[in-house]
Design a protein around this motif. Structure first.
Motif, PDB file in Angstrom:
ATOM      1  N   TRP A  22       0.835  -1.160  -0.173  1.00 20.52           N
ATOM      2  CA  TRP A  22      -0.011  -0.052  -0.043  1.00 20.52           C
ATOM      3  C   TRP A  22       0.880   1.311  -0.045  1.00 20.52           C
ATOM      4  CZ3 TRP A  22      -5.521  -0.467   1.319  1.00 20.52           C
ATOM      5  CH2 TRP A  22      -6.041  -1.498   1.483  1.00 20.52           C
ATOM      6  N   ASP A  23       2.047   1.106   0.529  1.00 22.27           N
ATOM      7  CA  ASP A  23       3.019   2.291   0.728  1.00 22.27           C
ATOM      8  C   ASP A  23       3.879   2.671  -0.492  1.00 22.27           C
ATOM      9  OD1 ASP A  23       2.792   0.834   3.847  1.00 22.27           O
ATOM     10  OD2 ASP A  23       2.100   2.951   3.429  1.00 22.27           O
ATOM     11  N   ILE A  24       3.861   3.955  -0.689  1.00 20.65           N
ATOM     12  CA  ILE A  24       5.026   4.339  -1.923  1.00 20.65           C
ATOM     13  C   ILE A  24       5.802   5.362  -1.315  1.00 20.65           C
ATOM     14  CG2 ILE A  24       5.184   4.957  -4.240  1.00 20.65           C
ATOM     15  CD1 ILE A  24       2.175   3.589  -4.674  1.00 20.65           C
ATOM     16  N   ALA A  45       2.725   8.178  -1.673  1.00 21.61           N
ATOM     17  CA  ALA A  45       1.390   7.873  -1.999  1.00 21.61           C
ATOM     18  C   ALA A  45       0.991   6.542  -1.559  1.00 21.61           C
ATOM     19  CB  ALA A  45       1.478   7.622  -3.687  1.00 21.61           C
ATOM     20  N   SER A  47      -1.209   3.374  -2.359  1.00 25.02           N
ATOM     21  CA  SER A  47      -1.791   2.554  -3.326  1.00 25.02           C
ATOM     22  C   SER A  47      -2.861   1.850  -2.875  1.00 25.02           C
ATOM     23  CB  SER A  47      -0.864   1.599  -3.665  1.00 25.02           C
ATOM     24  OG  SER A  47      -1.281   0.768  -4.562  1.00 25.02           O
ATOM     25  N   ASN A  48      -4.160   2.259  -3.136  1.00 23.24           N
ATOM     26  CA  ASN A  48      -5.626   1.913  -2.779  1.00 23.24           C
ATOM     27  C   ASN A  48      -5.784   0.495  -3.281  1.00 23.24           C
ATOM     28  OD1 ASN A  48      -7.973   1.493  -1.599  1.00 23.24           O
ATOM     29  ND2 ASN A  48      -8.894   2.995  -2.953  1.00 23.24           N
ATOM     30  N   GLY A  49      -5.709  -0.798  -2.697  1.00 21.67           N
ATOM     31  CA  GLY A  49      -5.742  -2.066  -2.814  1.00 21.67           C
ATOM     32  C   GLY A  49      -6.808  -2.663  -2.916  1.00 21.67           C
ATOM     33  N   ASN A  55      -3.438  -4.055  -4.899  1.00 20.14           N
ATOM     34  CA  ASN A  55      -2.409  -3.151  -4.551  1.00 20.14           C
ATOM     35  C   ASN A  55      -1.153  -3.452  -5.548  1.00 20.14           C
ATOM     36  OD1 ASN A  55      -3.485  -5.029  -2.093  1.00 20.14           O
ATOM     37  ND2 ASN A  55      -3.252  -3.382  -0.955  1.00 20.14           N
ATOM     38  N   ARG A  56      -0.403  -2.442  -5.438  1.00 22.02           N
ATOM     39  CA  ARG A  56       0.678  -2.469  -6.512  1.00 22.02           C
ATOM     40  C   ARG A  56       1.855  -1.744  -5.902  1.00 22.02           C
ATOM     41  NH1 ARG A  56      -2.090  -6.104  -8.114  1.00 22.02           N
ATOM     42  NH2 ARG A  56      -2.773  -6.216 -10.366  1.00 22.02           N
ATOM     43  N   GLY A  57       1.993  -1.618  -4.612  1.00 21.54           N
ATOM     44  CA  GLY A  57       3.031  -0.650  -4.132  1.00 21.54           C
ATOM     45  C   GLY A  57       4.565  -1.307  -4.277  1.00 21.54           C
ATOM     46  N   VAL A  62       4.731   2.113 -10.265  1.00 29.05           N
ATOM     47  CA  VAL A  62       3.408   1.890  -9.813  1.00 29.05           C
ATOM     48  C   VAL A  62       2.466   3.205 -10.387  1.00 29.05           C
ATOM     49  CG1 VAL A  62       1.877   1.774  -7.767  1.00 29.05           C
ATOM     50  CG2 VAL A  62       4.300   1.496  -7.743  1.00 29.05           C
ATOM     51  N   VAL A  64      -0.779   5.201  -9.578  1.00 28.25           N
ATOM     52  CA  VAL A  64      -1.714   5.940  -8.475  1.00 28.25           C
ATOM     53  C   VAL A  64      -2.476   7.101  -8.938  1.00 28.25           C
ATOM     54  CG1 VAL A  64      -0.454   4.747  -6.684  1.00 28.25           C
ATOM     55  CG2 VAL A  64       0.211   7.016  -7.355  1.00 28.25           C
TER      56      VAL A  64
END
Length: 268
Positions: A22-24, A45, A47-49, A55-57, A62, A64
Motif C-alpha cells: 500500500w505504501d510508496i 503515495a 496504493s489503494n488495494g 495493491n501495487r506498491g 506504480v 496511482v
C-alpha cells in the motif's frame, strides 16, 4: 509492508495475479493529462488495494491517482517516508472518527505499533489525554516518544485498569489491537469506540457509538502527515530494509514479529 491475515490470500482468478503493498515513496516518472504533478517530483503515495489483491506498491513502477499522492517530507529518507501512507492515514482517519476535543480522554490500544504509535501522536496534537496500552511492559515508545500521558500494559485487565484512571470511563477508545468487546466497558456512557478491524466490532451499549475505520486515499491528510514528518513532529520508525528482490525474506521477517517499526522494501 502489508500482508493478509496469516499471510494467505485466496487463489486469484485464472490468468490474474495479485499485487502487494500500500505504501510508496519515490519519484514521479510520468503523468496523465490534467495532473498537478510533474516528472521528477519526490512523492509519497497510498496504493489503494481494493478490491482485494489490486495493491501495487511493491514494484519498480506504480500507477496511482493524483488524489492519493503528497509531496515527500523534505529532509526525510525515502525508507522512512514510505512508512507514512497506510498507517499514517489509518491513524489520522481513526482519530478523526474519535471526534475528540482538547482535554477529553482516549484509550489507544496497540500504541507501540505502527498505526497506534501514529494515533497517539495525532491525538496528543488535538490536546487529548491519552491512555496507551500494548504488550510491552514499559511502553517506552508510547510515552517517551509518542507522548501518551498514561501507559497500561496489556497484561493487566485493561477495562479495570482504565477505570482506575478514569472512573467514569474514557470519552473514546481507538482499538488497533483487535480487543473488541473486551474493551467496551472502558468507554463512558455515550462515548465512541473506533476499531480498525471489522472482525473486532463490539456490541453497541449505553449509547456508545461504534465506528469502523475504512482507510482510503486522502491527499490533503497525507500532505499534513508529510509536513509533520518534515518538521520532526511525527516519529517515523523503520525496523529493517530489504531490496525488492528479497521480498520473501522481508515477509518471513515480518511474520516472526518481535520488532518495532516498519519493514521496507527498497530499489537500491
Amino acid at each position: 509492508m502489508t500482508a493478509w491475515s496469516g499471510g494467505f490470500f485466496p487463489a486469484p482468478p485464472e490468468g490474474a495475479a495479485y499485487g502487494l503493498g500500500w505504501d510508496i515513496a519515490g519519484v514521479v516518472d510520468a503523468v496523465g493529462l490534467g495532473s498537478p504533478w510533474t516528472p521528477g517530483q519526490t512523492v509519497i503515495a497510498f496504493s489503494n488495494g481494493l478490491p482485494l489483491g489490486l495493491n501495487r506498491g511493491q514494484a519498480e513502477y506504480v500507477v496511482v491517482a493524483s488524489h492519493a499522492i503528497a509531496e515527500a517530507p523534505a529532509g526525510v529518507e525515502p525508507a522512512h517516508a514510505a512508512t507514512i501512507p497506510l498507517n499514517g492515514l489509518t491513524a489520522a482517519q481513526s482519530v478523526e472518527l474519535l471526534g475528540i476535543q482538547a482535554g477529553q480522554t482516549v484509550l489507544i490500544t496497540g500504541a507501540e505499533g505502527a498505526v497506534g504509535g501514529y494515533a497517539v501522536q495525532l491525538a496528543k496534537r488535538r490536546g487529548a489525554v491519552v491512555i496507551a496500552s500494548d504488550l510491552s511492559p514499559d511502553g517506552e515508545f508510547a510515552t517517551k516518544v509518542a507522548g501518551a500521558d498514561v501507559y497500561v500494559p496489556a497484561s493487566q485487565p485493561l477495562t479495570e485498569a482504565v477505570r482506575k484512571v478514569c472512573p467514569e470511563g474514557v470519552d473514546a477508545v481507538l482499538d488497533t489491537a483487535r480487543l473488541g468487546q473486551a474493551l467496551i466497558g472502558a468507554v463512558a456512557d455515550g462515548g465512541r469506540f473506533v476499531t480498525t478491524r471489522i472482525d473486532a466490532l463490539p456490541q453497541v451499549e449505553r449509547g456508545i457509538r461504534v465506528l469502523l475505520t475504512q482507510v482510503g486515499p486522502d491527499a490533503a491528510m497525507l500532505t499534513t502527515l508529510s509536513d509533520l514528518a518534515a518538521a520532526g513532529d511525527l516519529a517515523l520508525r523503520v525496523a529493517e530494509t530489504y531490496p525488492l528482490q528479497e521480498a520473501a525474506r522481508a515477509y518471513a521477517h515480518m511474520t516472526r514479529g518481535g520488532f518495532q517499526g516498519r519493514i521496507v522494501l527498497t530499489m537500491d
